[in-house]
Design a protein around this motif. Structure first.
Motif, PDB file in Angstrom:
ATOM      1  N   VAL A 169       0.834  -1.197   0.000  1.00 36.14           N
ATOM      2  CA  VAL A 169       0.000   0.000   0.000  1.00 36.14           C
ATOM      3  C   VAL A 169       0.872   1.252   0.000  1.00 36.14           C
ATOM      4  O   VAL A 169       1.855   1.348   0.736  1.00 36.14           O
ATOM      5  N   VAL A 170       0.490   2.207  -0.845  1.00 37.83           N
ATOM      6  CA  VAL A 170       1.132   3.518  -0.859  1.00 37.83           C
ATOM      7  C   VAL A 170       0.051   4.578  -0.679  1.00 37.83           C
ATOM      8  O   VAL A 170      -0.968   4.555  -1.378  1.00 37.83           O
ATOM      9  N   VAL A 171       0.281   5.480   0.252  1.00 42.68           N
ATOM     10  CA  VAL A 171      -0.645   6.581   0.518  1.00 42.68           C
ATOM     11  C   VAL A 171       0.090   7.882   0.225  1.00 42.68           C
ATOM     12  O   VAL A 171       1.137   8.155   0.820  1.00 42.68           O
ATOM     13  N   THR A 172      -0.421   8.674  -0.709  1.00 42.15           N
ATOM     14  CA  THR A 172       0.232   9.938  -1.051  1.00 42.15           C
ATOM     15  C   THR A 172      -0.705  11.108  -0.791  1.00 42.15           C
ATOM     16  O   THR A 172      -1.923  10.984  -0.900  1.00 42.15           O
ATOM     17  N   GLY A 173      -0.135  12.248  -0.476  1.00 38.82           N
ATOM     18  CA  GLY A 173      -0.962  13.426  -0.234  1.00 38.82           C
ATOM     19  C   GLY A 173      -0.148  14.655   0.100  1.00 38.82           C
ATOM     20  O   GLY A 173       1.058  14.592   0.332  1.00 38.82           O
ATOM     21  N   ASP A 174      -0.820  15.777   0.121  1.00 36.10           N
ATOM     22  CA  ASP A 174      -0.220  17.075   0.428  1.00 36.10           C
ATOM     23  C   ASP A 174      -1.079  17.744   1.485  1.00 36.10           C
ATOM     24  O   ASP A 174      -2.198  18.194   1.194  1.00 36.10           O
ATOM     25  N   ILE A 175      -0.585  17.805   2.697  1.00 36.34           N
ATOM     26  CA  ILE A 175      -1.409  18.306   3.808  1.00 36.34           C
ATOM     27  C   ILE A 175      -1.641  19.812   3.737  1.00 36.34           C
ATOM     28  O   ILE A 175      -2.399  20.361   4.540  1.00 36.34           O
ATOM     29  N   THR A 176      -1.028  20.491   2.761  1.00 36.59           N
ATOM     30  CA  THR A 176      -1.296  21.921   2.586  1.00 36.59           C
ATOM     31  C   THR A 176      -2.431  22.162   1.595  1.00 36.59           C
ATOM     32  O   THR A 176      -2.793  23.302   1.345  1.00 36.59           O
ATOM     33  N   GLN A 177      -2.991  21.089   1.012  1.00 36.41           N
ATOM     34  CA  GLN A 177      -4.060  21.249   0.016  1.00 36.41           C
ATOM     35  C   GLN A 177      -5.281  20.414   0.403  1.00 36.41           C
ATOM     36  O   GLN A 177      -5.763  19.597  -0.373  1.00 36.41           O
ATOM     37  N   ILE A 178      -5.776  20.620   1.590  1.00 36.68           N
ATOM     38  CA  ILE A 178      -6.940  19.879   2.084  1.00 36.68           C
ATOM     39  C   ILE A 178      -8.218  20.578   1.627  1.00 36.68           C
ATOM     40  O   ILE A 178      -8.414  21.770   1.877  1.00 36.68           O
ATOM     41  N   ASP A 179      -9.087  19.831   0.940  1.00 39.08           N
ATOM     42  CA  ASP A 179     -10.327  20.388   0.397  1.00 39.08           C
ATOM     43  C   ASP A 179     -11.564  19.970   1.185  1.00 39.08           C
ATOM     44  O   ASP A 179     -12.687  20.226   0.759  1.00 39.08           O
ATOM     45  N   LEU A 180     -11.351  19.324   2.316  1.00 37.45           N
ATOM     46  CA  LEU A 180     -12.486  18.882   3.130  1.00 37.45           C
ATOM     47  C   LEU A 180     -13.179  20.075   3.774  1.00 37.45           C
ATOM     48  O   LEU A 180     -12.554  21.124   3.991  1.00 37.45           O
ATOM     49  N   PRO A 181     -14.467  19.940   4.113  1.00 34.65           N
ATOM     50  CA  PRO A 181     -15.138  20.995   4.881  1.00 34.65           C
ATOM     51  C   PRO A 181     -14.404  21.239   6.195  1.00 34.65           C
ATOM     52  O   PRO A 181     -13.741  20.333   6.731  1.00 34.65           O
ATOM     53  N   GLN A 182     -14.495  22.431   6.722  1.00 37.46           N
ATOM     54  CA  GLN A 182     -13.729  22.798   7.921  1.00 37.46           C
ATOM     55  C   GLN A 182     -14.049  21.931   9.128  1.00 37.46           C
ATOM     56  O   GLN A 182     -13.219  21.773  10.024  1.00 37.46           O
ATOM     57  N   ASP A 183     -15.242  21.359   9.155  1.00 31.85           N
ATOM     58  CA  ASP A 183     -15.611  20.550  10.323  1.00 31.85           C
ATOM     59  C   ASP A 183     -15.155  19.093  10.202  1.00 31.85           C
ATOM     60  O   ASP A 183     -15.421  18.285  11.083  1.00 31.85           O
ATOM     61  N   ARG A 184     -14.479  18.739   9.090  1.00 25.97           N
ATOM     62  CA  ARG A 184     -13.983  17.372   8.911  1.00 25.97           C
ATOM     63  C   ARG A 184     -12.468  17.360   8.981  1.00 25.97           C
ATOM     64  O   ARG A 184     -11.805  18.129   8.300  1.00 25.97           O
ATOM     65  N   LYS A 185     -11.915  16.489   9.793  1.00 23.82           N
ATOM     66  CA  LYS A 185     -10.466  16.393   9.950  1.00 23.82           C
ATOM     67  C   LYS A 185      -9.869  15.471   8.899  1.00 23.82           C
ATOM     68  O   LYS A 185     -10.481  14.483   8.501  1.00 23.82           O
ATOM     69  N   SER A 186      -8.673  15.804   8.452  1.00 26.47           N
ATOM     70  CA  SER A 186      -8.003  15.011   7.428  1.00 26.47           C
ATOM     71  C   SER A 186      -7.549  13.669   7.990  1.00 26.47           C
ATOM     72  O   SER A 186      -6.829  13.607   8.989  1.00 26.47           O
ATOM     73  N   GLY A 187      -7.955  12.608   7.310  1.00 25.48           N
ATOM     74  CA  GLY A 187      -7.531  11.280   7.719  1.00 25.48           C
ATOM     75  C   GLY A 187      -6.046  11.054   7.526  1.00 25.48           C
ATOM     76  O   GLY A 187      -5.443  10.228   8.217  1.00 25.48           O
ATOM     77  N   LEU A 188      -5.434  11.785   6.589  1.00 26.47           N
ATOM     78  CA  LEU A 188      -4.002  11.644   6.369  1.00 26.47           C
ATOM     79  C   LEU A 188      -3.212  12.169   7.564  1.00 26.47           C
ATOM     80  O   LEU A 188      -2.290  11.501   8.055  1.00 26.47           O
ATOM     81  N   ILE A 189      -3.554  13.352   8.024  1.00 22.74           N
ATOM     82  CA  ILE A 189      -2.857  13.924   9.181  1.00 22.74           C
ATOM     83  C   ILE A 189      -3.045  13.035  10.401  1.00 22.74           C
ATOM     84  O   ILE A 189      -2.097  12.747  11.149  1.00 22.74           O
ATOM     85  N   HIS A 190      -4.266  12.555  10.598  1.00 21.46           N
ATOM     86  CA  HIS A 190      -4.568  11.685  11.729  1.00 21.46           C
ATOM     87  C   HIS A 190      -3.772  10.377  11.635  1.00 21.46           C
ATOM     88  O   HIS A 190      -3.169   9.931  12.625  1.00 21.46           O
ATOM     89  N   ALA A 191      -3.713   9.781  10.460  1.00 23.06           N
ATOM     90  CA  ALA A 191      -3.008   8.505  10.286  1.00 23.06           C
ATOM     91  C   ALA A 191      -1.512   8.665  10.503  1.00 23.06           C
ATOM     92  O   ALA A 191      -0.867   7.783  11.095  1.00 23.06           O
ATOM     93  N   MET A 192      -0.941   9.761  10.052  1.00 18.46           N
ATOM     94  CA  MET A 192       0.494   9.975  10.237  1.00 18.46           C
ATOM     95  C   MET A 192       0.852  10.077  11.711  1.00 18.46           C
ATOM     96  O   MET A 192       1.935   9.656  12.130  1.00 18.46           O
ATOM     97  N   ARG A 193      -0.062  10.609  12.497  1.00 20.82           N
ATOM     98  CA  ARG A 193       0.179  10.709  13.935  1.00 20.82           C
ATOM     99  C   ARG A 193      -0.033   9.360  14.618  1.00 20.82           C
ATOM    100  O   ARG A 193       0.805   8.910  15.401  1.00 20.82           O
ATOM    101  N   VAL A 194      -1.118   8.678  14.291  1.00 19.81           N
ATOM    102  CA  VAL A 194      -1.480   7.424  14.963  1.00 19.81           C
ATOM    103  C   VAL A 194      -0.526   6.286  14.594  1.00 19.81           C
ATOM    104  O   VAL A 194      -0.197   5.434  15.427  1.00 19.81           O
ATOM    105  N   LEU A 195      -0.062   6.263  13.339  1.00 19.08           N
ATOM    106  CA  LEU A 195       0.717   5.131  12.834  1.00 19.08           C
ATOM    107  C   LEU A 195       2.215   5.389  12.788  1.00 19.08           C
ATOM    108  O   LEU A 195       2.969   4.566  12.248  1.00 19.08           O
TER     109      LEU A 195
END
Length: 336
Positions: free
Chosen positions: A264-290
């Protein structure tokens, strides 16, 4: 070495084997030469046999190291562009100019037309090494660092080497609930615009006809993230692109889909999050948890690893400076 008032002027020379080397090194209308002089603050002149470099001690040391390594690259048949020159200067300032030669020796893959794909920065090389060694890799960094492109290259290579039996590429369609219904065509037509960068990379490594054939056989699947729910993906190379737009729930769902023999490869750019403000990025959360989980590699690319047009690197740096300045203002306003 000459005295010029209180400022000491140093000088050195670098030998040239062929006149063609100078042309390839310094570029059309000496545009590359101007970059080396501007970035190192050295003064550079040439004749048919050598390159003369003068200026302050550090300027001369940096410029000569860069020119020596770039000439060696040219003698190996490598091209020299402005991005490579600036990266060589950065390495030379750190005393690591010789590392630019290591990048030229390491071929990652070949495109469908036979072009060699090589890492252009040490960050990219670290990323590719992680892709070779780890079951799960997070590649996080700004636009233009080759996160998706290199992941697709490694996926195609793994398939050709029979390490996996299929390739699955996916992205979250963050606007799906809002805009896709207005687009013409069936569901696949609606989600294709979100998946286009993945198609482009696959076309380059497989060719359009081969890609079409493998897709029809189910060997390659390009689909929105929602299609992954409820599945177990065995013996597959799975790439999740634009992962900064996954919710925490989506990221957990995705990371628990892969089965035996899969990578598995997960790619992303945490400076370009397009989610609504009330939703947290799963990428940022995963990088912390894992972060400390065995078998998972977290590779963070930076603006130094941007390999698109040099303007992309400047834009990325400008946004980083703006973000840092805003964070500093917030700290000053609320020192707690």
């Amino acid at each position: 070495m000459e005295e010029n008032g209180t400022n000491e002027v140093f000088e050195t020379t670098v030998e040239v084997e062929q006149m063609d080397e100078l042309i390839r090194l310094f570029g059309v209308f000496d545009e590359n030469l101007k970059i080396i002089e501007a970035e190192t603050l050295a003064h550079i002149t040439t004749d048919a046999e050598c390159i003369r470099i003068s200026g302050g001690e550090e300027a001369v040391a940096t410029a000569s190291a860069v020119i020596e390594k770039l000439l060696e690259l040219i003698r190996r048949g490598e091209s020299v562009d402005r991005g490579r020159i600036r990266y060589a200067i950065d390495l030379a300032r750190e005393g690591s100019a010789e590392l630019i030669l290591e990048l030229a020796d390491d071929v990652v893959a070949f495109t469908n037309k036979g072009k060699q794909i090589k890492c252009k920065t040490l960050g990219q090389k670290k990323y590719v090494n992680a892709l070779k060694k780890h079951t799960v890799v997070f590649g996080v960094g700004p636009a233009g660092t080759g996160k998706t492109y290199l992941a697709v290259a490694m996926a195609v290579l793994a398939y050709k080497n029979k390490e996996v039996s299929r390739i699955i590429l996916t992205r979250p369609a963050v606007e799906a609930g809002e805009k896709l219904g207005f687009l013409p065509g069936d569901l696949q037509n609606k989600v294709d615009p979100y998946l286009r960068p993945l198609y482009d990379a696959l076309y380059e490594f497989l060719g359009s006809e081969n890609f079409k054939l493998l897709s029809e056989r189910g060997v390659i699947e390009v689909a929105p993230l929602a299609y992954m729910r409820g599945r177990t993906l065995n013996d597959a190379y799975i790439i999740l692109d634009e992962a900064q737009n996954c919710t925490i729930e989506q990221m957990k769902m995705f990371l628990t889909r892969f089965g035996e023999g899969s990578r598995v490869v997960v790619t992303g750019d945490i400076t370009q999050i397009d989610l609504p403000q009330d939703r947290k990025s799963g990428l940022i959360h995963a990088m912390r948890v894992l972060a400390d989980v065995e078998g998972i590699a977290m590779i963070k690319l930076t603006s130094r690893d941007v390999v698109r047009h040099e303007m992309v690197q400047r834009i990325v740096n400008a946004y980083e400076r703006a973000a840092n300045a805003a964070a500093e203002r917030r700290r000053e306003a609320d020192p707690r």
